[in-house]
Design a protein around this motif. Structure first.
Motif, PDB file in Angstrom:
ATOM      1  N   PRO A 177      32.311  68.045  -0.497  1.00  0.00           N
ATOM      2  CA  PRO A 177      31.165  68.472   0.306  1.00  0.00           C
ATOM      3  C   PRO A 177      29.936  68.800  -0.550  1.00  0.00           C
ATOM      4  CG  PRO A 177      32.872  70.159   0.334  1.00  0.00           C
ATOM      5  CD  PRO A 177      33.453  68.953  -0.340  1.00  0.00           C
TER       6      PRO A 177
ATOM      7  N   GLU B 293      23.506  65.023  -2.300  1.00  0.00           N
ATOM      8  CA  GLU B 293      22.991  63.682  -2.004  1.00  0.00           C
ATOM      9  C   GLU B 293      21.706  63.726  -1.154  1.00  0.00           C
ATOM     10  OE1 GLU B 293      24.526  59.902   0.611  1.00  0.00           O
ATOM     11  OE2 GLU B 293      25.999  61.252  -0.196  1.00  0.00           O
ATOM     12  N   LYS B 294      21.584  64.755  -0.343  1.00  0.00           N
ATOM     13  CA  LYS B 294      20.415  64.902   0.542  1.00  0.00           C
ATOM     14  C   LYS B 294      19.172  65.341  -0.217  1.00  0.00           C
ATOM     15  CE  LYS B 294      23.297  66.100   4.467  1.00  0.00           C
ATOM     16  NZ  LYS B 294      23.699  67.164   5.380  1.00  0.00           N
TER      17      LYS B 294
ATOM     18  N   LEU C 190      30.337  72.519   3.819  1.00  0.00           N
ATOM     19  CA  LEU C 190      29.203  71.752   4.348  1.00  0.00           C
ATOM     20  C   LEU C 190      28.237  72.637   5.132  1.00  0.00           C
ATOM     21  CD1 LEU C 190      30.972  68.475   5.486  1.00  0.00           C
ATOM     22  CD2 LEU C 190      29.308  68.720   3.633  1.00  0.00           C
TER      23      LEU C 190
ATOM     24  N   SER D 288      28.097  65.684  -0.990  1.00  0.00           N
ATOM     25  CA  SER D 288      27.394  65.336   0.254  1.00  0.00           C
ATOM     26  C   SER D 288      26.108  66.133   0.394  1.00  0.00           C
ATOM     27  CB  SER D 288      28.297  65.581   1.469  1.00  0.00           C
ATOM     28  OG  SER D 288      29.344  64.656   1.513  1.00  0.00           O
TER      29      SER D 288
ATOM     30  N   VAL E 228      30.169  59.456   0.213  1.00  0.00           N
ATOM     31  CA  VAL E 228      31.348  60.207  -0.228  1.00  0.00           C
ATOM     32  C   VAL E 228      32.591  59.672   0.477  1.00  0.00           C
ATOM     33  CG1 VAL E 228      32.461  62.487  -0.268  1.00  0.00           C
ATOM     34  CG2 VAL E 228      30.045  62.266  -0.876  1.00  0.00           C
TER      35      VAL E 228
ATOM     36  N   LEU F 258      31.616  64.581   6.038  1.00  0.00           N
ATOM     37  CA  LEU F 258      31.152  64.152   4.721  1.00  0.00           C
ATOM     38  C   LEU F 258      30.185  62.975   4.872  1.00  0.00           C
ATOM     39  CD1 LEU F 258      34.597  64.283   2.919  1.00  0.00           C
ATOM     40  CD2 LEU F 258      32.685  65.856   2.558  1.00  0.00           C
ATOM     41  N   SER F 259      29.345  62.771   3.868  1.00  0.00           N
ATOM     42  CA  SER F 259      28.366  61.683   3.914  1.00  0.00           C
ATOM     43  C   SER F 259      29.067  60.327   3.814  1.00  0.00           C
ATOM     44  CB  SER F 259      27.368  61.823   2.765  1.00  0.00           C
ATOM     45  OG  SER F 259      27.986  61.497   1.538  1.00  0.00           O
TER      46      SER F 259
END
Length: 67
Positions: free
Chosen positions: A58, A64-65, A36, A61, A12, A8-9
């Motif tokens: 996930p 978020e990118k 993911l 995450s 997160v 996970l990021s």
């Protein structure tokens, strides 16, 4: 296994830690890496075991990118 082992990021993971969660439930540990990797999953688990977090964490995450 810990949430930090799942990929996970950092944001997160910080939110999960702030909420007081340390170890993922079995459904979370199995599902999060597949989500993911953008694979389809089907999971069955008892109510209250964290199924929703299995795809929401996930998903956050990934989102978020950005694109």
């Amino acid at each position: 296994m810990l949430f930090t082992d799942l990929g996970l990021s950092p944001k997160v993971l910080a939110a999960v830690d702030a909420a007081g969660y340390k170890e993922p439930t079995p459904i979370q540990a199995e599902a999060i890496p597949h989500v993911l990797a953008r694979r389809d999953i089907i999971g069955i688990a008892q109510t209250g075991t964290g199924k929703t977090a299995s795809f929401v964490l996930p998903m956050l995450s990934v989102l978020e990118k950005g694109r």
